[in-house]
Each structure stands twice: as C-alpha cells, then as structure tokens.
Enzyme design. Structure first.
Site, PDB file in Angstrom:
ATOM      1  N   GLN A 150       0.809  -1.222   0.000  1.00  0.00           N
ATOM      2  CA  GLN A 150       0.000   0.000   0.000  1.00  0.00           C
ATOM      3  C   GLN A 150       0.843   1.273   0.000  1.00  0.00           C
ATOM      4  O   GLN A 150       0.409   2.305  -0.515  1.00  0.00           O
ATOM      5  CB  GLN A 150      -0.944   0.019   1.211  1.00  0.00           C
ATOM      6  CG  GLN A 150      -2.047  -1.019   1.145  1.00  0.00           C
ATOM      7  CD  GLN A 150      -3.086  -0.745   0.067  1.00  0.00           C
ATOM      8  OE1 GLN A 150      -3.172   0.355  -0.481  1.00  0.00           O
ATOM      9  NE2 GLN A 150      -3.877  -1.756  -0.254  1.00  0.00           N
ATOM     10  N   CYS A 196     -10.725  -7.899   0.276  1.00  0.00           N
ATOM     11  CA  CYS A 196     -10.642  -9.359   0.320  1.00  0.00           C
ATOM     12  C   CYS A 196     -11.617  -9.929   1.339  1.00  0.00           C
ATOM     13  O   CYS A 196     -11.965 -11.095   1.285  1.00  0.00           O
ATOM     14  CB  CYS A 196      -9.226  -9.810   0.676  1.00  0.00           C
ATOM     15  SG  CYS A 196      -8.016  -9.114  -0.410  1.00  0.00           S
TER      16      CYS A 196
HETATM   17  N1  PLP Z   1      -0.648  -6.665   1.102  1.00  0.00           N
HETATM   18  C1  PLP Z   1      -1.458  -5.610   1.232  1.00  0.00           C
HETATM   19  C2  PLP Z   1      -1.224  -4.638   2.353  1.00  0.00           C
HETATM   20  C3  PLP Z   1      -2.517  -5.412   0.348  1.00  0.00           C
HETATM   21  O1  PLP Z   1      -3.331  -4.377   0.506  1.00  0.00           O
HETATM   22  C4  PLP Z   1      -2.694  -6.357  -0.706  1.00  0.00           C
HETATM   23  C5  PLP Z   1      -3.826  -6.224  -1.643  1.00  0.00           C
HETATM   24  O2  PLP Z   1      -4.885  -5.728  -1.294  1.00  0.00           O
HETATM   25  C6  PLP Z   1      -1.808  -7.438  -0.819  1.00  0.00           C
HETATM   26  C7  PLP Z   1      -0.794  -7.552   0.108  1.00  0.00           C
HETATM   27  C8  PLP Z   1      -1.937  -8.449  -1.912  1.00  0.00           C
HETATM   28  O3  PLP Z   1      -1.507  -7.916  -3.133  1.00  0.00           O
HETATM   29  P1  PLP Z   1      -1.980  -8.577  -4.533  1.00  0.00           P
HETATM   30  O4  PLP Z   1      -3.425  -8.225  -4.691  1.00  0.00           O
HETATM   31  O5  PLP Z   1      -1.118  -7.950  -5.564  1.00  0.00           O
HETATM   32  O6  PLP Z   1      -1.752 -10.036  -4.412  1.00  0.00           O
END
Ligand code: PLP
Length: 383
Positions: free
Chosen positions: A179, A318
C-alpha cells in the site's frame, strides 16, 4: 463507468492512460519471449531492463535486487519461503494481528506445519509497540514480517525504527509495502530490510504484476523454480505488465498530495456528527480515510452508496462479504458495532476535485438516510 466516483483505490486502482499506452506495443507487435535470442525477444528483454531500472529507482535499491512476480501475494509467499529456507532449525515467526489476509493466511498455514507465530497487537491508533517487537524476537525467530502501511486504515509504521530494531537480531525482516509504495518515498539502500513486497495494481499498473525486493546480501531460495529473473522466479515474464509497472513507477515519482483526502475528511467530519476517524492521523498514507459513523451498518451504507455511484469499502476488499467486523479495527479496540459502522475511502493520483465534491454530498445524505431509518438513542461510543 463514466460517472462513477471511485474511492476504493486501496482495493485496486484504474490503469493510468500513460501506463496502458506504454504497455500496448508489448501486447501487439512486441510479443516476443524475453528469453529468446532473436531481436523480437531481445527487444522484450531490453524493455524489462528499463522497467527494472524504473522500479529500482522508485524503491531506492539496485536493479538486480528487484524480482518481478505476479503480485503482492506471490511476493509475500516468496519472501517467507526464502527466509524460512535460510535456517530450517528456526521455527518462530513474528508478525502482527493487523496484516493483510495474504500474510495472515500464510501464517495460519505455517502454524499447521509446526511453526510458532507471535502476532503483535496494536494500540487504539493502530500503532505498533517497538519495545514489544524487540521483546518478541528470540534466537529461534527466523522471520519478522510486518506491514509498512495498513490497507484498511492507512496507518504507517515507522519503517526505519522497525528495521533498526530487527537489525540488532539475527532474524530476517520482510516488509509488506504493497500500500505504501508509490505514495511514500522509499530508499531501501542501507535501510536494513531483507525483503519487501510490492504490487502493481495499487499504483495504476494492471493486476497480475508485482515485485519483490531481495537484498543482495541475503541468500535467496526461489518459490517458483526456473531460469527467469536470474534463476529467482521461474516463468516467462509478463512483459506488458512489467513495462506498465515501470511506467507507473515513473508516474509515482512525485509526492502524493494529501490535499483532496484532507478536504474530504474535514468536510465529512463537519457535515456528519457522530463520526470518528480510525487510525493515527499523524502517521497515515496521504490517500486513505477510515471513518466510523454511529448508528449505521456499513454493509447497508455500501448498497446505498453504490446506487448513487460511489465505490468505497467497509473492510479490506478481500474480506468484503464475509459479514465479519474488520480484524484491523477490532485489534485497535473498536467494538463489533463500531467496526461494522466503518467505511474506508481511498483516493488515487487520478481522483478529481469534482469527485471529492460529489462524494462530500452523497456520503452525508446516505448516512442521514440510514440514521433516519433506524434511529439510535445515544451515540454512546462516540462521546
Ligand atoms: N498486502 C497488502 C497490504 C494489500 O493491501 C494487498 C492487496 O490488497 C496485498 C498484500 C496483496 O496484493 P496482490 O493483490 O497484488 O496479491
């Protein structure tokens, strides 16, 4: 899509027009495999070199310390895999209670494999206690994995202090910078971080492209075996995604201006009584607001907001639809009711003043409508 007000940029960002333009040739005539020796392949390989340089410049590291992956989740999994392979007798991991689900789920899985996981708590501003962190690292701690910026509240943790604390130990430090990258300046050189994870779709590159910083002084064990990325990440590279990510890094070089976020926040606080800001306002991403509004359910609010063309979220995207209150807000001490009355509004570099003006009308109207439909006697928790 034209008139949608998009304030959910921590979930994902639109691809910037300049990024799309940079990518297009690599989806058309420049389709060669970057591992091929003829000119079509060599051109693709050269484009990857350029993009790696653009990303390394934004991260303040050497280009050979940047590995392209499919996204933040893969980078996190790779960092854990590599760190835990380094010294198999070490079976303890330190993380926090407010991590993204990619880390939380991985830690749960590793517990099932016999690892011990310590989850650090946070204070009511979402801040981590550095003394608590230092005390939790043991001789058998293989890995410390922590966020830089929280995806739900935007709260920033003191990266330099975290790194300095872990550097005094033999543990490996992985930082989830998904982020913060592109919003907060970063200089990895000399910082003392061993691994850092990044994702393109949070800064106007497409989904499915990410990066992992692997400090050149730290041994690396790949998760996906193969010859690409200097034997560190097998699989034919996503050339167009990589080129787009490189372009996005260039676009993120200037500081992210918090002015529109601040304007939205102060307007909402003035117009909607019984509103609290969740998270440390002094140490926060410049694009994120997390607010609780007494007497409403954020799920109901999202439906009405969507009907009026405003996209935002209740908890991390998510977890949307799970019906559960945010684990991040719960860890900060909010009750279930408080946590379930929260909305996250997250801006991007493409957010316009006009969108903010419209959001500043729509949100108060929706909150007022919900409160009128089911009045609550006393906003006790907002005193
Ligand atoms: N880490 C954080 C803090 C996130 O906000 C996200 C996605 O929302 C992820 C990891 C995962 O990233 P990606 O969607 O590229 O797998």
């Amino acid at each position: 899509m034209g008139s949608v007000i998009y304030l959910d940029n921590n979930a994902t960002t639109p691809v910037a027009p300049e990024v799309l333009e940079a990518m297009e040739p690599w989806l058309r005539g420049g389709f060669g495999n970057p591992s091929s020796g003829y000119s079509l392949g060599r051109a693709a390989a050269a484009a990857i070199v350029t993009a790696r340089g653009q990303l390394a410049a934004l991260a303040g590291c050497q280009p050979d310390e940047w590995i392209f992956t499919s996204g933040g989740t893969e980078s996190i999994n790779t960092a854990f895999h590599s760190a835990l392979a380094m010294n198999p007798s070490k079976r303890h991991i330190v993380t926090s209670a407010v991590e993204h689900s990619a880390t939380l789920r991985l830690c749960e899985h590793l517990e099932g494999q016999g690892f011990e996981v310590t989850r650090l708590t946070v204070d009511d501003h979402g801040q981590i206690d550095l003394d608590h962190l230092a005390a939790s690292i043991r001789p058998d701690t293989a890995l410390v994995s922590l966020l830089w910026a929280n995806n739900e509240t935007g709260v920033l943790w003191p990266l330099q202090n975290l790194a300095a604390g872990v550097q005094k130990t033999s543990a490996i430090l992985h930082i989830d910078a998904v982020q913060a990258f592109g919003k907060i300046p970063l200089r990895l050189e000399g910082l003392g971080v061993h691994f850092m994870s990044f994702s393109g779709h949070k800064l106007h590159a497409p989904k499915g492209i990410g990066g992992l910083y692997a400090n050149r002084r730290v041994p690396f064990t790949p998760l996906f075996r193969g010859t690409q990325e200097n034997d560190r990440r097998g699989g034919t590279q996503n050339v167009s995604g990589i080129v787009g990510f490189g372009k996005a890094a260039d676009l993120a070089a200037s500081p992210f201006d918090p002015a529109l976020r601040d304007r939205l926040e102060s307007t909402l606080l003035a117009k909607i009584p019984g509103t609290i800001v969740n998270g440390d306002r002094a140490h926060r991403l410049p694009n994120t607001i997390n607010l609780s509004f007494y007497g409403i359910d954020s799920g109901d609010a999202l439906i009405l907001l969507d009907e009026r063309g405003l996209c935002c979220s209740a908890v991390s995207s998510c977890a949307t639809g799970s019906g559960k209150p945010s684990h991040v807000l719960k860890a900060m001490g909010l009750t279930d009711t408080q946590a379930k009355s929260s909305l996250r509004l997250s801006l991007s570099r493409l957010t316009t003043a006009e969108e903010i003006a419209r959001a500043s009308e729509i949100l108060p109207a929706v909150i007022a409508k919900l409160r009128a439909a089911s009045p609550v006697d006393s906003p006790v928790f907002f005193s």
